[in-house]
Scaffold this motif. Structure first.
Motif, PDB file in Angstrom:
ATOM      1  N   LEU A  62       0.201   5.331   9.566  1.00  0.00           N
ATOM      2  CA  LEU A  62      -0.755   5.042   8.496  1.00  0.00           C
ATOM      3  C   LEU A  62      -0.238   3.942   7.582  1.00  0.00           C
ATOM      4  O   LEU A  62      -0.998   3.051   7.173  1.00  0.00           O
ATOM      5  CB  LEU A  62      -1.032   6.315   7.690  1.00  0.00           C
ATOM      6  CG  LEU A  62      -1.641   7.490   8.466  1.00  0.00           C
ATOM      7  CD1 LEU A  62      -1.858   8.679   7.547  1.00  0.00           C
ATOM      8  CD2 LEU A  62      -2.946   7.083   9.129  1.00  0.00           C
ATOM      9  N   ARG A  63       1.045   3.992   7.245  1.00  0.00           N
ATOM     10  CA  ARG A  63       1.603   2.958   6.371  1.00  0.00           C
ATOM     11  C   ARG A  63       1.630   1.595   7.060  1.00  0.00           C
ATOM     12  O   ARG A  63       1.419   0.571   6.410  1.00  0.00           O
ATOM     13  CB  ARG A  63       3.018   3.368   5.941  1.00  0.00           C
ATOM     14  CG  ARG A  63       3.023   4.506   4.916  1.00  0.00           C
ATOM     15  CD  ARG A  63       4.412   5.016   4.641  1.00  0.00           C
ATOM     16  NE  ARG A  63       4.392   6.034   3.587  1.00  0.00           N
ATOM     17  CZ  ARG A  63       5.350   6.933   3.410  1.00  0.00           C
ATOM     18  NH1 ARG A  63       6.402   6.957   4.226  1.00  0.00           N
ATOM     19  NH2 ARG A  63       5.268   7.816   2.428  1.00  0.00           N
ATOM     20  N   MET A  64       1.879   1.587   8.344  1.00  0.00           N
ATOM     21  CA  MET A  64       1.900   0.319   9.054  1.00  0.00           C
ATOM     22  C   MET A  64       0.515  -0.334   9.104  1.00  0.00           C
ATOM     23  O   MET A  64       0.402  -1.558   9.121  1.00  0.00           O
ATOM     24  CB  MET A  64       2.431   0.533  10.479  1.00  0.00           C
ATOM     25  CG  MET A  64       3.916   0.765  10.531  1.00  0.00           C
ATOM     26  SD  MET A  64       4.827  -0.692   9.977  1.00  0.00           S
ATOM     27  CE  MET A  64       6.481  -0.027   9.876  1.00  0.00           C
ATOM     28  N   ARG A  65      -0.529   0.470   9.105  1.00  0.00           N
ATOM     29  CA  ARG A  65      -1.878  -0.074   9.222  1.00  0.00           C
ATOM     30  C   ARG A  65      -2.566  -0.283   7.871  1.00  0.00           C
ATOM     31  O   ARG A  65      -3.390  -1.180   7.734  1.00  0.00           O
ATOM     32  CB  ARG A  65      -2.734   0.847  10.106  1.00  0.00           C
ATOM     33  CG  ARG A  65      -2.416   0.689  11.579  1.00  0.00           C
ATOM     34  CD  ARG A  65      -2.905   1.848  12.417  1.00  0.00           C
ATOM     35  NE  ARG A  65      -2.705   1.581  13.835  1.00  0.00           N
ATOM     36  CZ  ARG A  65      -1.539   1.673  14.451  1.00  0.00           C
ATOM     37  NH1 ARG A  65      -0.474   2.032  13.767  1.00  0.00           N
ATOM     38  NH2 ARG A  65      -1.428   1.401  15.731  1.00  0.00           N
ATOM     39  N   ARG A  66      -2.229   0.537   6.900  1.00  0.00           N
ATOM     40  CA  ARG A  66      -2.939   0.463   5.626  1.00  0.00           C
ATOM     41  C   ARG A  66      -2.211  -0.358   4.568  1.00  0.00           C
ATOM     42  O   ARG A  66      -2.837  -0.877   3.652  1.00  0.00           O
ATOM     43  CB  ARG A  66      -3.184   1.881   5.090  1.00  0.00           C
ATOM     44  CG  ARG A  66      -4.050   2.738   5.988  1.00  0.00           C
ATOM     45  CD  ARG A  66      -4.293   4.102   5.360  1.00  0.00           C
ATOM     46  NE  ARG A  66      -5.003   4.998   6.268  1.00  0.00           N
ATOM     47  CZ  ARG A  66      -5.321   6.256   5.974  1.00  0.00           C
ATOM     48  NH1 ARG A  66      -4.994   6.759   4.784  1.00  0.00           N
ATOM     49  NH2 ARG A  66      -5.961   7.017   6.860  1.00  0.00           N
ATOM     50  N   LEU A  67      -0.884  -0.459   4.650  1.00  0.00           N
ATOM     51  CA  LEU A  67      -0.124  -1.183   3.638  1.00  0.00           C
ATOM     52  C   LEU A  67       0.209  -2.579   4.129  1.00  0.00           C
ATOM     53  O   LEU A  67       0.520  -2.784   5.309  1.00  0.00           O
ATOM     54  CB  LEU A  67       1.177  -0.437   3.299  1.00  0.00           C
ATOM     55  CG  LEU A  67       1.044   1.007   2.803  1.00  0.00           C
ATOM     56  CD1 LEU A  67       2.422   1.572   2.485  1.00  0.00           C
ATOM     57  CD2 LEU A  67       0.137   1.093   1.590  1.00  0.00           C
ATOM     58  N   SER A  68       0.159  -3.525   3.232  1.00  0.00           N
ATOM     59  CA  SER A  68       0.554  -4.889   3.569  1.00  0.00           C
ATOM     60  C   SER A  68       2.073  -4.997   3.612  1.00  0.00           C
ATOM     61  O   SER A  68       2.791  -4.065   3.229  1.00  0.00           O
ATOM     62  CB  SER A  68      -0.009  -5.866   2.533  1.00  0.00           C
ATOM     63  OG  SER A  68       0.560  -5.600   1.251  1.00  0.00           O
ATOM     64  N   ALA A  69       2.570  -6.142   4.078  1.00  0.00           N
ATOM     65  CA  ALA A  69       4.021  -6.333   4.169  1.00  0.00           C
ATOM     66  C   ALA A  69       4.679  -6.244   2.798  1.00  0.00           C
ATOM     67  O   ALA A  69       5.786  -5.704   2.662  1.00  0.00           O
ATOM     68  CB  ALA A  69       4.324  -7.674   4.826  1.00  0.00           C
ATOM     69  N   PRO A 107      10.628  -1.811  -0.323  1.00  0.00           N
ATOM     70  CA  PRO A 107      11.127  -0.591  -0.976  1.00  0.00           C
ATOM     71  C   PRO A 107      10.952  -0.579  -2.485  1.00  0.00           C
ATOM     72  O   PRO A 107      10.515   0.410  -3.053  1.00  0.00           O
ATOM     73  CB  PRO A 107      12.605  -0.575  -0.577  1.00  0.00           C
ATOM     74  CG  PRO A 107      12.695  -1.422   0.645  1.00  0.00           C
ATOM     75  CD  PRO A 107      11.641  -2.459   0.516  1.00  0.00           C
ATOM     76  N   LEU A 108      11.303  -1.653  -3.178  1.00  0.00           N
ATOM     77  CA  LEU A 108      11.277  -1.649  -4.633  1.00  0.00           C
ATOM     78  C   LEU A 108      10.025  -2.305  -5.193  1.00  0.00           C
ATOM     79  O   LEU A 108       9.306  -1.716  -6.002  1.00  0.00           O
ATOM     80  CB  LEU A 108      12.532  -2.357  -5.165  1.00  0.00           C
ATOM     81  CG  LEU A 108      13.872  -1.703  -4.788  1.00  0.00           C
ATOM     82  CD1 LEU A 108      15.031  -2.521  -5.336  1.00  0.00           C
ATOM     83  CD2 LEU A 108      13.948  -0.281  -5.293  1.00  0.00           C
ATOM     84  N   LEU A 109       9.756  -3.513  -4.736  1.00  0.00           N
ATOM     85  CA  LEU A 109       8.606  -4.240  -5.259  1.00  0.00           C
ATOM     86  C   LEU A 109       7.302  -3.557  -4.898  1.00  0.00           C
ATOM     87  O   LEU A 109       6.374  -3.461  -5.722  1.00  0.00           O
ATOM     88  CB  LEU A 109       8.621  -5.681  -4.739  1.00  0.00           C
ATOM     89  CG  LEU A 109       7.468  -6.579  -5.194  1.00  0.00           C
ATOM     90  CD1 LEU A 109       7.474  -6.710  -6.716  1.00  0.00           C
ATOM     91  CD2 LEU A 109       7.576  -7.946  -4.535  1.00  0.00           C
ATOM     92  N   GLY A 110       7.190  -3.056  -3.680  1.00  0.00           N
ATOM     93  CA  GLY A 110       5.953  -2.428  -3.245  1.00  0.00           C
ATOM     94  C   GLY A 110       5.611  -1.181  -4.032  1.00  0.00           C
ATOM     95  O   GLY A 110       4.434  -0.885  -4.270  1.00  0.00           O
ATOM     96  N   ALA A 111       6.630  -0.428  -4.457  1.00  0.00           N
ATOM     97  CA  ALA A 111       6.365   0.806  -5.201  1.00  0.00           C
ATOM     98  C   ALA A 111       5.757   0.543  -6.568  1.00  0.00           C
ATOM     99  O   ALA A 111       5.148   1.431  -7.170  1.00  0.00           O
ATOM    100  CB  ALA A 111       7.658   1.603  -5.357  1.00  0.00           C
ATOM    101  N   LYS A 166      -3.179   3.767  -2.153  1.00  0.00           N
ATOM    102  CA  LYS A 166      -3.189   3.991  -0.710  1.00  0.00           C
ATOM    103  C   LYS A 166      -2.277   5.150  -0.317  1.00  0.00           C
ATOM    104  O   LYS A 166      -2.558   5.874   0.642  1.00  0.00           O
ATOM    105  CB  LYS A 166      -2.771   2.714   0.016  1.00  0.00           C
ATOM    106  CG  LYS A 166      -3.766   1.569  -0.136  1.00  0.00           C
ATOM    107  CD  LYS A 166      -3.260   0.304   0.534  1.00  0.00           C
ATOM    108  CE  LYS A 166      -4.234  -0.848   0.357  1.00  0.00           C
ATOM    109  NZ  LYS A 166      -3.744  -2.113   0.958  1.00  0.00           N
ATOM    110  N   GLU A 167      -1.178   5.314  -1.036  1.00  0.00           N
ATOM    111  CA  GLU A 167      -0.262   6.417  -0.732  1.00  0.00           C
ATOM    112  C   GLU A 167      -0.928   7.767  -0.958  1.00  0.00           C
ATOM    113  O   GLU A 167      -0.646   8.732  -0.243  1.00  0.00           O
ATOM    114  CB  GLU A 167       1.007   6.304  -1.585  1.00  0.00           C
ATOM    115  CG  GLU A 167       2.034   5.333  -1.049  1.00  0.00           C
ATOM    116  CD  GLU A 167       2.711   5.836   0.204  1.00  0.00           C
ATOM    117  OE1 GLU A 167       2.624   7.039   0.492  1.00  0.00           O
ATOM    118  OE2 GLU A 167       3.317   5.015   0.922  1.00  0.00           O
TER     119      GLU A 167
END
Length: 694
Positions: A100-107, A112-116, A124-125
């Motif tokens: 799910l994370r591979m398909r729904r979240l962008s790169a 780890p830090l910036l995305g959170a 989305k989480e």
């Protein structure tokens, strides 16, 4: 749901043809099993469907669309591997959430830090957690989501792997012998669960197994593969009752059928071993009063006479076995010199039973004597002198046990003594001597010394040269360790990527480790020469200014850092290669199916976390080796110019062997050992949190 069509699929490995023109159509929503003996190509065919193996010839179509050239992550298929291929560094929840994370979240959102910190990531989480919770409730694994794979049983891991496949809602499920690692009882239970799951999802299941019971009980259709060929496709009943090939008849069914030579007579009967058999077989009945009768009927209905083999019986056979229980013969030996009764080993082929000795009678001294009647322990009477005194039996036994234990202990101490002595002489003794010398004013060669307490440490912390050497050492470590680790990992990844010159690259990059540091230092001194050095020659040829690399205090330390990185890269590369080899290949395949289409995504998901223990070891070892830098400094700069390359060990050498201040040099050594000890403790602490590969 999807329809999968395979047309003339061929696959060869090194000239050996594994799949020989397989044609198969898998209908939408059916449960089909690929069955066959080991090495028949069923797993290879499944990998071709998934896109993990490119076929040598033929075409794969999913829902009428040609899948050739489409990456596994884009085929919208889910696969459950034989080893489950769970990511050992992730919890069960994160394993299920990976697709799910591979398909729904962008790169960027996956960083780890910036995305959170991104609001879109948090939104989305929440949806991902809800989907994982639904699947966990469906599979009854909600209480397992916080555990790592190493903390789960085989059946629980299998459920987590199925949950990871379900959560992405694929068009078809591919199962590669998922039950083969489970015990027999759990396999039976999981068969029922998978069949129930198929009925609930109503999705296409392609199941690979060599277990006929699995295929017969779960599948709507079975495809039998033998020798890379698709021999027969049909329902389980059709495969069992009407095998089209003698190889299918031999493979399907347990126990294996008997094949007898025979011929078809003109009257339509089959003659085998001189016995004429009809093609129809009425129910066999046992004659009245028979001691052994068959429990079922023998049937040849539906078998083709052209196969020329005897039909298999449907019912089980009963064997009539007459057995007699023989009395266990146990002999006794009676000692006239010791009041004990010792039983010899039973000589019977059957399991021996404990046979009681003959009844005993009280004696005046409190012991009990055997009667003169025939003994149950032997074939003859026991003498009155043959007595059993428990104290006399227990005392020698206890003393023998103590002697044996003492002998083992002395043997263990004897084996440990050489290693302990060597460690005492070579490690603990010198260490204690250095610590003791650091509290004295001892000078090398002096006949006497005095205890001065912490004076050496006070002088050291007040010495400007000490702080310069410590700063240079830390600068050297900060530059060399990241550079050597990063380059070592990068070169290891390039070599392991499959290049044909990998052996040559290994040799080239490992040469600095094999060569002596003094010889390499002389080579670098020539290469960095300001007038005729190779490095400055290349700079002049490129129109750039030349430098006095080792004579300029602004470049000398950085030149030594470059040499240190060059020396350490080969050693680190070998360690990373060993770590890369230990990573299971199926983890990369699972990551690609889960949506990690790029090499960078697979590196972040699999390679880097799985190399965690190796990376920790490499960083600590590189740090310790960098703290120990001495050879290149002493050969090339001797700490100059103007102390710009003075490092801690070179200061220790200068104070101890040039100024003969052994006590002060010992104090410097103690400080150096403290740094090494800190690095070792950090490594041990981080190693406890290493990846569990189980």
């Amino acid at each position: 749901m999807a329809t999968i069509e395979l047309s003339a699929i061929r696959k060869s490995f090194d000239g050996t043809e594994i799949l020989k023109g397989v044609d198969l159509r898998i209908e939408d929503g059916e449960f089909i099993s690929l069955v066959g003996p080991s090495g028949c190509g069923k797993s290879t065919l499944l990998r071709v469907i998934a896109g993990l193996e490119p076929q040598s010839a033929g075409e794969v179509r999913i829902d009428g669309v040609a899948a050739d050239g489409i990456r596994p992550s884009a085929r919208n298929l889910a696969m459950v591997f034989q080893s489950y291929a769970l990511y050992p560094h992730l919890s069960a929840f994160d394993n299920i959430a990976v697709p799910l994370r591979m398909r729904r979240l962008s790169a960027i959102e996956r960083l780890p830090l910036l995305g959170a910190l991104l609001p879109s990531r948090r939104r989305k989480e929440r949806g991902i957690r809800e989907d994982v919770a639904k699947v966990a409730e469906q599979l009854e694994i909600a209480h397992l989501l916080a555990r790592k794979p190493a903390q789960l049983s085989g059946g629980q891991r299998q459920r987590i792997a199925v949950g990871r496949a379900i959560v992405r809602q694929p068009v078809a499920f591919l199962f590669d012998e998922p039950l083969s690692n489970l015990d027999a009882k759990l396999r039976v239970h999981m068969r029922a669960e998978l069949a129930q799951l198929h009925r609930r999802l109503n999705t296409t299941f392609v199941y690979v197994t060599h277990d006929q019971a699995e295929a017969m009980t779960m599948s709507s259709r079975i495809a039998v593969m033998i020798g890379g060929e698709l021999v027969q496709v049909g329902t389980p009943t059709d495969i069992y009752d009407n095998p089209r090939d003698i190889r299918v008849a031999e493979f399907v069914g347990s126990p294996k059928i008997n094949i007898l030579p025979g011929r078809i007579r003109d009257d339509g009967r089959i003659e085998a071993l001189g016995i004429a058999l009809r093609l129809t077989s009425p129910t066999a009945r046992a004659p009245a009063g028979s001691a052994c009768a068959p429990s079922g009927s023998s049937s040849a209905a539906g078998r083709s006479p052209a196969t020329s083999y005897m039909s298999r019986t449907w019912a089980r056979k009963r064997s009539c076995i007459s057995a007699s229980m023989a009395a266990t013969r146990v002999s006794w030996r009676v000692s006239t010199t010791r009041d004990d009764c010792r039983r010899s080993q039973p000589r019977s082929h059957s399991a021996s039973r404990r046979m009681p000795c003959a009844p005993s009678t009280p004696r005046a001294n409190g012991s009990r004597s055997r009667s003169s009647t025939p003994s149950a322990c032997g074939s003859g009477p026991l003498s009155d002198a043959a007595t059993i005194d428990t104290a006399s039996v227990a005392a020698p036994a206890a003393s023998a046990a103590l002697r044996k234990r003492d002998h083992r202990a002395s043997t263990a101490y004897g084996l440990v003594a050489p290693a302990f002595t060597l460690m005492l002489l070579m490690l603990l003794g010198p260490l204690a001597s250095v610590i003791a010398l650091s509290f004295t004013d001892y000078q090398l060669g002096a006949p006497a010394f005095s205890w001065i307490g912490l004076a050496n440490y006070q002088d050291m912390f007040a010495d400007r040269v000490f702080w310069i050497s410590l700063r240079n050492t830390l600068t050297y470590v900060v530059i060399v360790v990241p550079g050597a680790v990063t380059l070592g990992l990068g070169i290891a990844l390039l070599i392991e990527s499959g290049t044909s010159l990998r052996s040559l690259y290994r040799t080239i990059y490992f040469l600095p480790v094999m060569a002596t540091l003094i010889a390499m230092a002389v080579v670098w001194e020539f290469m960095l020469h300001p007038q005729f050095g190779l490095v400055n020659g290349l700079l002049r040829g490129a129109g750039l200014p030349a430098f006095s690399w080792l004579q300029d205090r602004g470049t000398a330390l950085y030149a030594l850092c470059a040499i240190g990185i060059w020396q350490a890269v080969g050693f680190n590369m070998v360690l990373f290669l060993a770590g890369l080899v230990s990573i299971p290949k199926q983890l990369y395949e699972a990551a690609e199916i889960d949506g990690a289409a790029s090499a960078w995504a697979r590196f972040r998901l699999v390679t880097w976390p799985m190399l965690g223990p190796v990376t920790t070891f490499v960083i600590v070892i590189s740090g310790i080796r960098s703290f120990q830098v001495f050879d290149t400094v002493h050969i090339l700069t001797k700490g100059g110019p103007s102390k710009s390359t003075e490092v801690l060990i070179h200061t220790m050498y200068t104070e101890g062997f040039e100024f003969f201040r052994s006590g002060y040099g010992a104090a410097l050594t103690v400080v150096f050992l403290v740094f090494v000890l800190l690095l070792t403790l950090i490594k041990a602490r981080l190693a406890d949190r290493g990846v569990q590969y189980a």
